[in-house]
Design a protein around this motif. Structure first.
Motif, short mmCIF file in Angstrom:
data_model
loop_
_atom_site.label_atom_id
_atom_site.label_comp_id
_atom_site.label_asym_id
_atom_site.label_seq_id
_atom_site.Cartn_x
_atom_site.Cartn_y
_atom_site.Cartn_z
N ALA A 66 90.31 59.67 26.41
CA ALA A 66 89.58 58.51 25.90
C ALA A 66 88.87 57.76 27.02
CB ALA A 66 90.55 57.59 25.17
N ALA A 67 89.60 57.46 28.09
CA ALA A 67 89.00 56.70 29.19
C ALA A 67 87.91 57.49 29.90
CB ALA A 67 90.09 56.28 30.17
N SER A 68 88.11 58.79 30.05
CA SER A 68 87.10 59.61 30.73
C SER A 68 85.82 59.70 29.90
CB SER A 68 87.64 61.01 31.00
OG SER A 68 87.84 61.73 29.80
N GLU A 69 85.92 59.39 28.60
CA GLU A 69 84.75 59.40 27.73
C GLU A 69 84.24 58.00 27.44
OE1 GLU A 69 85.59 61.81 24.30
OE2 GLU A 69 86.29 63.49 25.52
N GLY A 70 84.69 57.03 28.25
CA GLY A 70 84.09 55.71 28.20
C GLY A 70 84.76 54.69 27.30
N LEU A 71 85.89 55.01 26.68
CA LEU A 71 86.56 54.04 25.81
C LEU A 71 87.48 53.15 26.65
CD1 LEU A 71 87.57 56.27 22.76
CD2 LEU A 71 85.53 54.86 23.04
N SER A 72 87.38 51.84 26.44
CA SER A 72 88.31 50.93 27.12
C SER A 72 89.69 51.13 26.51
CB SER A 72 87.85 49.49 26.98
OG SER A 72 87.78 49.10 25.62
N THR A 73 90.66 51.46 27.34
CA THR A 73 91.95 51.97 26.83
C THR A 73 93.11 51.26 27.52
OG1 THR A 73 90.93 54.15 26.50
CG2 THR A 73 93.34 54.06 26.52
N ILE A 74 94.12 50.91 26.74
CA ILE A 74 95.36 50.36 27.27
C ILE A 74 96.52 51.17 26.70
CG2 ILE A 74 95.54 48.60 25.46
CD1 ILE A 74 96.87 46.78 27.59
N VAL A 75 97.51 51.43 27.55
CA VAL A 75 98.71 52.17 27.15
C VAL A 75 99.91 51.27 27.30
CG1 VAL A 75 100.21 54.12 27.70
CG2 VAL A 75 97.73 54.41 27.79
N LEU A 76 100.76 51.24 26.27
CA LEU A 76 101.98 50.44 26.31
C LEU A 76 103.19 51.35 26.12
CD1 LEU A 76 99.79 48.85 24.14
CD2 LEU A 76 101.23 46.99 24.95
N ASP A 77 104.26 51.05 26.84
CA ASP A 77 105.51 51.80 26.69
C ASP A 77 106.66 50.87 27.00
OD1 ASP A 77 107.78 53.74 27.33
OD2 ASP A 77 106.20 55.13 26.77
N CYS A 78 107.76 51.02 26.27
CA CYS A 78 108.86 50.08 26.41
C CYS A 78 109.77 50.38 27.60
CB CYS A 78 109.70 50.05 25.14
SG CYS A 78 110.49 51.62 24.73
N ARG A 79 109.61 51.53 28.26
CA ARG A 79 110.52 51.85 29.36
C ARG A 79 109.83 52.45 30.58
NH1 ARG A 79 115.70 51.88 30.56
NH2 ARG A 79 116.62 53.50 31.87
N ALA A 80 109.24 53.63 30.41
CA ALA A 80 108.62 54.32 31.55
C ALA A 80 107.65 55.35 31.02
CB ALA A 80 109.69 55.00 32.41
N PHE A 81 106.70 55.76 31.85
CA PHE A 81 105.78 56.80 31.42
C PHE A 81 106.50 58.14 31.42
CE2 PHE A 81 105.15 56.85 36.06
CZ PHE A 81 105.25 58.21 36.33
N GLY A 82 105.99 59.07 30.62
CA GLY A 82 106.53 60.42 30.61
C GLY A 82 107.33 60.78 29.39
N GLY A 83 107.90 59.78 28.70
CA GLY A 83 108.69 60.08 27.52
C GLY A 83 109.85 61.01 27.82
N GLN A 84 110.26 61.78 26.81
CA GLN A 84 111.36 62.72 27.01
C GLN A 84 110.99 63.80 28.02
OE1 GLN A 84 113.70 63.96 23.50
NE2 GLN A 84 112.35 62.66 22.29
N ALA A 85 109.72 64.17 28.06
CA ALA A 85 109.29 65.19 29.02
C ALA A 85 109.53 64.72 30.45
CB ALA A 85 107.82 65.53 28.83
N GLY A 86 109.35 63.41 30.70
CA GLY A 86 109.54 62.88 32.03
C GLY A 86 110.97 62.97 32.52
N GLY A 87 111.92 63.14 31.60
CA GLY A 87 113.32 63.28 31.98
C GLY A 87 113.78 64.71 32.12
N SER A 88 112.85 65.66 31.91
CA SER A 88 113.22 67.08 31.99
C SER A 88 113.33 67.52 33.44
CB SER A 88 112.17 67.93 31.27
OG SER A 88 112.48 69.30 31.37
N ALA A 89 114.43 68.19 33.77
CA ALA A 89 114.65 68.63 35.15
C ALA A 89 113.62 69.67 35.57
CB ALA A 89 116.05 69.21 35.30
N ARG A 90 113.26 70.56 34.65
CA ARG A 90 112.29 71.59 35.01
C ARG A 90 111.65 72.16 33.74
NH1 ARG A 90 111.22 73.14 39.69
NH2 ARG A 90 110.11 75.03 40.23
N ILE A 91 110.33 72.24 33.75
CA ILE A 91 109.59 72.84 32.65
C ILE A 91 108.96 74.12 33.16
CG2 ILE A 91 107.66 72.54 31.04
CD1 ILE A 91 108.11 69.52 31.24
N GLU A 92 109.31 75.25 32.56
CA GLU A 92 108.84 76.54 33.06
C GLU A 92 107.91 77.26 32.10
OE1 GLU A 92 111.41 78.95 35.58
OE2 GLU A 92 113.07 77.68 34.92
N ASN A 93 107.72 76.71 30.89
CA ASN A 93 106.86 77.40 29.92
C ASN A 93 105.60 76.60 29.61
OD1 ASN A 93 108.11 75.36 28.54
ND2 ASN A 93 108.82 76.62 26.83
#
Length: 550
Positions: free
Chosen positions: A248-275
């Motif tokens: 969205a931002a790279s295409e010129g839309l003014s964008t805001i992201v909100l999250d209650c804890r941290a970026f990454g979600g469940q994926a951000g807590g994964s020790a290793r992603i191999e696929n």
């Protein structure tokens, strides 16, 4: 002997720009003269941006726990001061002082982002340097706050995890092990029963703060601009939300992201992603999501983390309002819901008392350090559970993998099953469920029972990891008109002229794990994040074409 890799990394971290590169930067910056002794940046305070030295030199120091200054690097002509904090106009993590009369170019954060976009080759060198400098500060535990408290205490672990998940350098001092901690406790006259405390870089002392309070003290979180109407507000900064933000931002839309804890979600807590496509040797979830987070900021996405959205409603002018923490409200012309899911708990009466200190919902180096060499139990049979089990097996004495079903094959990728079989210290316990947790302030034992035979066992386990799925994070949508299915996931594409990712409320879209029928994979979430932006453009174009109602 010299280390070529270390030298190469140093050269990338502190590059010397060629005269032609500096000439290209002149149109983005303003010329400044700094007399010797001028402080350009102070830890905990906003800096002017990145500073490109044309002559002279400046020293960069970090502050130690006892207030001493430690030299990190000296910048000379052709080099520039700054790191990732300056990309998003956040407080400096280091001190920068001019030691010789200097001429320089100063690039404010918005002009720095212009360089990264408009000067691709030069921008790539600068961006790589900014990222490597943050990595170096993390490895040195330089800059950022100091947490003082027992390393095993639940609130200490909570604060460390929050800072690590948001890629913020910090130091942890345990008064039982570190004499510096005892000295600081005495200096600030703190009762040990009031620990943990956090010493912020700006000099403030926080007593066992919440994540929002800590983020505001560090300058990571600021009040939203309630006078602005964003083109797009994204709720959730997992793979889906960050992908939507980047496109969205790279295409010129003014964008805001909100999250209650941290970026990454469940994926951000994964020790290793191999696929995940393009990473044949695998990558940690946090590293992958940090790249996406930095990429979004490069295109000017505003980040409000940790800021929890409590309510969504449509205004009379067809814009949307989102109520966030501390009574703040922001407005946007369109909304993407990428709020993902909340981790499920086991149905055990006393589980809450052990969370953060002994019961964990992800496996990061912080948790691994707490249980190094010990036996741990891990509940779950999906890919996240398998990745965590393999990661922990390399650091702990033994992993008991507790599985309700008769095998792992129904829910786990074959490559992970084979890897688990190859680990001599992973025991897979099938047809079994945890029945009881024992302990006082910390966990001392875990009991589990075979669901077929009824046979029960108890193990002296002090750390339990739970990967038992998640429920959709949609309770905050009550009453706003967004339709949910029976399980609480968001229904999309249900109207005749409705886009496949649009909810029952026109202009509000849902992507990723929170959407009913979505494929719970990182690649799928990223794909939906890219796909939804085209639908948003179409919605905004139709909205602007509508005749004004007088």
């Amino acid at each position: 002997m010299s280390n070529p890799a270390r030298h190469a990394r140093h050269d990338q971290m502190f590059p010397i720009l060629e005269p032609r590169d500096i000439e290209r930067l002149r149109r983005f910056g303003r010329s400044v003269t700094y007399p010797a002794g001028t402080p350009i940046a102070r830890t905990g305070n906003l800096s002017p941006g990145i500073v490109v030295f044309l002559s002279g030199k400046a020293d960069v120091h970090q502050m130690t726990a006892l207030g001493q200054r430690q030299l990190i690097v000296t910048y000379r002509a052709g080099q520039f001061a700054g790191e990732l904090a300056q990309l998003s106009d956040r407080p400096s993590l280091v001190d920068v002082d001019v030691v010789e009369d200097s001429e320089a170019l100063v690039l404010s954060p918005d002009r720095l982002r212009d360089v990264l976009v408009q000067e691709a080759a030069l921008g790539e060198r600068i961006m790589r340097a900014l990222i490597l400098r943050r990595t170096n500060l993390l490895e040195m535990s330089a800059g950022g706050p100091i947490i003082i408290g027992r390393s095993e205490a639940a609130d200490v672990v909570r604060l460390q995890v929050f800072l690590r998940r948001n890629v913020q350098p910090h130091r942890m001092l345990d008064p039982e092990r570190d004499p510096d901690a005892a000295g600081l406790i005495s200096r600030f006259n703190v009762d040990v029963h009031h620990l943990p405390i956090v010493l912020c870089p700006n000099g403030k002392i926080l007593r066992n703060p919440g994540e929002n309070e800590l983020a505001r003290c560090l300058g990571l979180l600021r009040r939203v601009d309630e006078t602005k109407v964003y083109d797009l507000a994204i709720v959730g900064s997992g793979p889906a939300g960050l992908a939507a933000a980047v496109y969205a931002a790279s295409e010129g839309l003014s964008t805001i992201v909100l999250d209650c804890r941290a970026f990454g979600g469940q994926a951000g807590g994964s020790a290793r992603i191999e696929n995940y496509l393009g990473f044949p040797t695998g990558i940690s979830g946090l590293a992958l999501m940090a790249r996406a987070y930095n990429q979004a900021q490069k295109f000017g996405v505003e980040m409000a983390i940790p800021d929890e959205v409590h309510r969504l409603e449509q205004n009379t002018d067809s814009t949307f309002s989102l109520d966030v923490g501390d009574g703040e409200r922001l407005r946007a012309s369109s909304v993407v819901i990428a709020s993902g899911a909340r981790y499920r708990r086991l149905n055990l009466a006393n589980i809450c008392q052990f969370e953060d200190s002994s019961v964990h919902y992800w496996a990061s180096p912080i948790e691994a350090r707490l249980c190094e060499g010990q036996e741990v139990a891990l509940v779950g049979a999906g890919n996240s559970a398998g990745q965590a089990a393999v990661y922990l097996a390399g650091l702990v004495g033994k992993v008991s993998l507790i599985v309700r079903g008769a095998s792992l094959a129904a829910s786990m990728s074959s490559y992970l099953i084979e890897r688990i079989k190859a680990q001599p210290n992973i025991e897979v316990v099938l047809r079994t469920e945890v029945t009881r947790l024992e302990g006082g302030e910390t966990l001392t034992g875990v009991s589990w029972r075979n669901r077929e035979t009824g046979e029960e066992a108890i193990r002296p386990i002090r750390h339990l990891f739970l990967f038992v799925g998640a429920d959709p994070h949609t309770e905050w949508l009550a009453g706003c008109g967004v339709e949910l299915d029976q399980k609480g996931f968001i229904r999309t594409g249900i109207g005749e002229d409705c886009h496949a990712l649009e909810t029952s409320l026109p202009g509000v879209f849902a992507i990723g794990d929170v959407r009913a029928g979505s494929v719970k994979r990182v690649a799928s979430a990223v794909g939906e994040g890219a796909q939804v932006v085209a639908a948003i453009h179409d919605f905004l174009a139709r909205k602007r074409a509508e005749p004004a109602i007088l």
